[in-house]
Design an enzyme around this catalytic site. Structure first.
Site, PDB file in Angstrom:
ATOM      1  N   ASN A   9      35.056  33.480  42.612  1.00  0.00           N
ATOM      2  CA  ASN A   9      33.877  33.563  43.476  1.00  0.00           C
ATOM      3  C   ASN A   9      32.728  32.840  42.777  1.00  0.00           C
ATOM      4  O   ASN A   9      32.143  33.363  41.842  1.00  0.00           O
ATOM      5  CB  ASN A   9      33.530  35.037  43.720  1.00  0.00           C
ATOM      6  CG  ASN A   9      32.260  35.194  44.538  1.00  0.00           C
ATOM      7  OD1 ASN A   9      31.751  34.224  45.109  1.00  0.00           O
ATOM      8  ND2 ASN A   9      31.746  36.419  44.601  1.00  0.00           N
ATOM      9  N   LYS A  11      29.869  32.228  43.844  1.00  0.00           N
ATOM     10  CA  LYS A  11      28.527  32.705  44.221  1.00  0.00           C
ATOM     11  C   LYS A  11      27.643  31.486  44.519  1.00  0.00           C
ATOM     12  O   LYS A  11      28.142  30.485  45.023  1.00  0.00           O
ATOM     13  CB  LYS A  11      27.955  33.621  43.142  1.00  0.00           C
ATOM     14  CG  LYS A  11      28.948  34.736  42.789  1.00  0.00           C
ATOM     15  CD  LYS A  11      28.391  35.817  41.931  1.00  0.00           C
ATOM     16  CE  LYS A  11      29.473  36.850  41.652  1.00  0.00           C
ATOM     17  NZ  LYS A  11      29.026  37.987  40.878  1.00  0.00           N
ATOM     18  N   HIS A  94      30.787  41.732  49.657  1.00  0.00           N
ATOM     19  CA  HIS A  94      30.518  41.702  48.218  1.00  0.00           C
ATOM     20  C   HIS A  94      29.298  42.571  47.919  1.00  0.00           C
ATOM     21  O   HIS A  94      28.360  42.630  48.723  1.00  0.00           O
ATOM     22  CB  HIS A  94      30.282  40.253  47.749  1.00  0.00           C
ATOM     23  CG  HIS A  94      30.275  40.132  46.273  1.00  0.00           C
ATOM     24  ND1 HIS A  94      29.171  40.461  45.520  1.00  0.00           N
ATOM     25  CD2 HIS A  94      31.241  39.758  45.394  1.00  0.00           C
ATOM     26  CE1 HIS A  94      29.465  40.294  44.236  1.00  0.00           C
ATOM     27  NE2 HIS A  94      30.718  39.859  44.131  1.00  0.00           N
ATOM     28  N   GLU A  96      26.829  42.129  46.138  1.00  0.00           N
ATOM     29  CA  GLU A  96      25.551  41.405  46.189  1.00  0.00           C
ATOM     30  C   GLU A  96      25.084  41.268  47.624  1.00  0.00           C
ATOM     31  O   GLU A  96      23.876  41.305  47.901  1.00  0.00           O
ATOM     32  CB  GLU A  96      25.704  40.032  45.505  1.00  0.00           C
ATOM     33  CG  GLU A  96      25.798  40.195  43.991  1.00  0.00           C
ATOM     34  CD  GLU A  96      26.629  39.135  43.293  1.00  0.00           C
ATOM     35  OE1 GLU A  96      26.909  38.080  43.885  1.00  0.00           O
ATOM     36  OE2 GLU A  96      27.009  39.373  42.128  1.00  0.00           O
ATOM     37  N   GLU A 166      35.452  46.160  42.756  1.00  0.00           N
ATOM     38  CA  GLU A 166      34.498  45.609  41.789  1.00  0.00           C
ATOM     39  C   GLU A 166      33.416  46.657  41.477  1.00  0.00           C
ATOM     40  O   GLU A 166      32.472  46.815  42.252  1.00  0.00           O
ATOM     41  CB  GLU A 166      33.802  44.372  42.367  1.00  0.00           C
ATOM     42  CG  GLU A 166      34.731  43.231  42.697  1.00  0.00           C
ATOM     43  CD  GLU A 166      33.996  41.893  42.732  1.00  0.00           C
ATOM     44  OE1 GLU A 166      34.434  40.985  42.031  1.00  0.00           O
ATOM     45  OE2 GLU A 166      32.980  41.769  43.434  1.00  0.00           O
ATOM     46  N   GLY A 172      28.978  40.705  36.139  1.00  0.00           N
ATOM     47  CA  GLY A 172      28.035  39.822  35.443  1.00  0.00           C
ATOM     48  C   GLY A 172      27.384  40.447  34.227  1.00  0.00           C
ATOM     49  O   GLY A 172      26.426  39.912  33.687  1.00  0.00           O
ATOM     50  N   SER A 212      33.471  40.998  35.263  1.00  0.00           N
ATOM     51  CA  SER A 212      33.600  40.463  33.904  1.00  0.00           C
ATOM     52  C   SER A 212      35.053  40.178  33.518  1.00  0.00           C
ATOM     53  O   SER A 212      35.428  40.345  32.354  1.00  0.00           O
ATOM     54  CB  SER A 212      32.926  41.391  32.887  1.00  0.00           C
ATOM     55  OG  SER A 212      31.539  41.506  33.188  1.00  0.00           O
TER      56      SER A 212
HETATM   57  O1  LIG Z   1      31.199  39.700  41.386  1.00  0.00           O
HETATM   58  C1  LIG Z   1      32.176  39.237  40.832  1.00  0.00           C
HETATM   59  C2  LIG Z   1      33.179  38.458  41.575  1.00  0.00           C
HETATM   60  O2  LIG Z   1      32.999  38.597  42.942  1.00  0.00           O
HETATM   61  C3  LIG Z   1      32.387  39.421  39.374  1.00  0.00           C
HETATM   62  O3  LIG Z   1      31.522  38.587  38.706  1.00  0.00           O
HETATM   63  P1  LIG Z   1      31.691  38.382  37.113  1.00  0.00           P
HETATM   64  O4  LIG Z   1      33.139  37.989  36.908  1.00  0.00           O
HETATM   65  O5  LIG Z   1      30.731  37.280  36.775  1.00  0.00           O
HETATM   66  O6  LIG Z   1      31.380  39.690  36.490  1.00  0.00           O
END
Ligand SMILES: O=C(CO)COP(=O)(O)O
Length: 251
Positions: A9, A11, A94, A96, A166, A172, A212
């Site tokens: 992803n 983003k 997601h 976010e 997640e 992150g 992560s």
């Molecule tokens: O939100 C994520 C994937 O959709 C996870 O992000 P990270 O792998 O950067 O922690």
């Protein structure tokens, strides 16, 4: 051999040139076989990436979509538009998007249904906050999100859904849930799916872990009983690291 799905992803990252270079580097190395590699890219890059990915082992996903086919929804992209250009997968709900763009369990369900109505495979994201984890609410929260997301789907559609667990506190942050903790939630998630369908259906659902994930921890995560893949943010941005993650699925 079980099916493994590794999805990157991106983003809100990469210019078109960077996205194209990534595909050029990854496509010749994507192993295929039991492991599906998916790149979840910003909308503007999708047509070019789908074109590049044709005939390869890499699939291209959107990171979101609207549930309506068309209409007065300024700034939105519909499932019809995605299938029209050859996108096969879409990330839905997601954390976010839930946090910054007011996605709800209800809109996640509408989008999941719309994905299937248009032949797209949804990657449905669920996960708890740190506060919820510390209050021992993880399974209530995740179970509820899963039930609501899958409400009204046929058994066949449930088997095709990819569920991405997640934990929000691991995204992150460099903090990965331990493989055992991640597996425990994924196993319980499968149990919830079995309760609303059947064990046979639940056993076929691909459940990913995200938060992560990197080449250094992917093997341990994939060795768990109920983790069938990963949804990866930061470590999916570099071709080498993404290829390593995908290769881990073939082991
Ligand atoms: O939100 C994520 C994937 O959709 C996870 O992000 P990270 O792998 O950067 O922690």
């Amino acid at each position: 051999m079980r099916k493994v799905v590794i999805a990157g992803n991106w983003k809100m990252n990469k210019t078109l040139a960077e996205a194209s270079d990534f595909m050029d580097a990854v496509i010749p190395k994507a192993p295929g076989g039991n492991t599906e590699a998916i790149v979840c890219a910003p909308f503007v890059h999708l047509p070019a990436l789908v074109e590049k990915a044709k005939g390869s082992n890499v699939k291209v996903a959107a990171q979101n979509m609207h549930f309506e086919e068309s209409g007065a929804y300024t700034g939105e992209v519909s499932p019809v538009m995605l299938t029209d250009i050859g996108v096969t997968h879409v990330v839905i709900g997601h954390s976010e998007r839930r946090e910054y763009f007011a996605e709800t369990d209800e809109s996640v369900n509408q989008k999941t249904k719309a994905a299937f109505a248009h032949g797209l495979t949804p990657i449905v994201c669920v996960g708890e906050t740190l506060e919820q984890r510390e209050a021992n609410e993880t399974m209530d929260v995740v179970g509820n999100q899963v039930k609501k997301a899958l409400a009204g789907l046929s058994d066949e559609q449930v088997t095709q859904t990819i569920v991405a667990y997640e934990p929000i506190w691991a995204i992150g942050t460099g903090k990965t849930a331990s493989s055992e903790d991640a597996n425990e939630v994924c196993a319980k998630t499968r149990k919830v799916i079995a309760e609303i369908t059947s064990q046979g259906i639940a056993d076929q659902v691909v459940i990913q872990y995200g938060g992560s994930v990197k080449p250094a921890n992917i093997d341990e995560l994939l060795a768990q009983s109920d983790i069938d893949g990963a949804l990866v943010g930061g470590a999916s941005l570099e071709p080498e690291s993404f290829v390593q993650l995908v290769e881990a699925g073939t082991k």
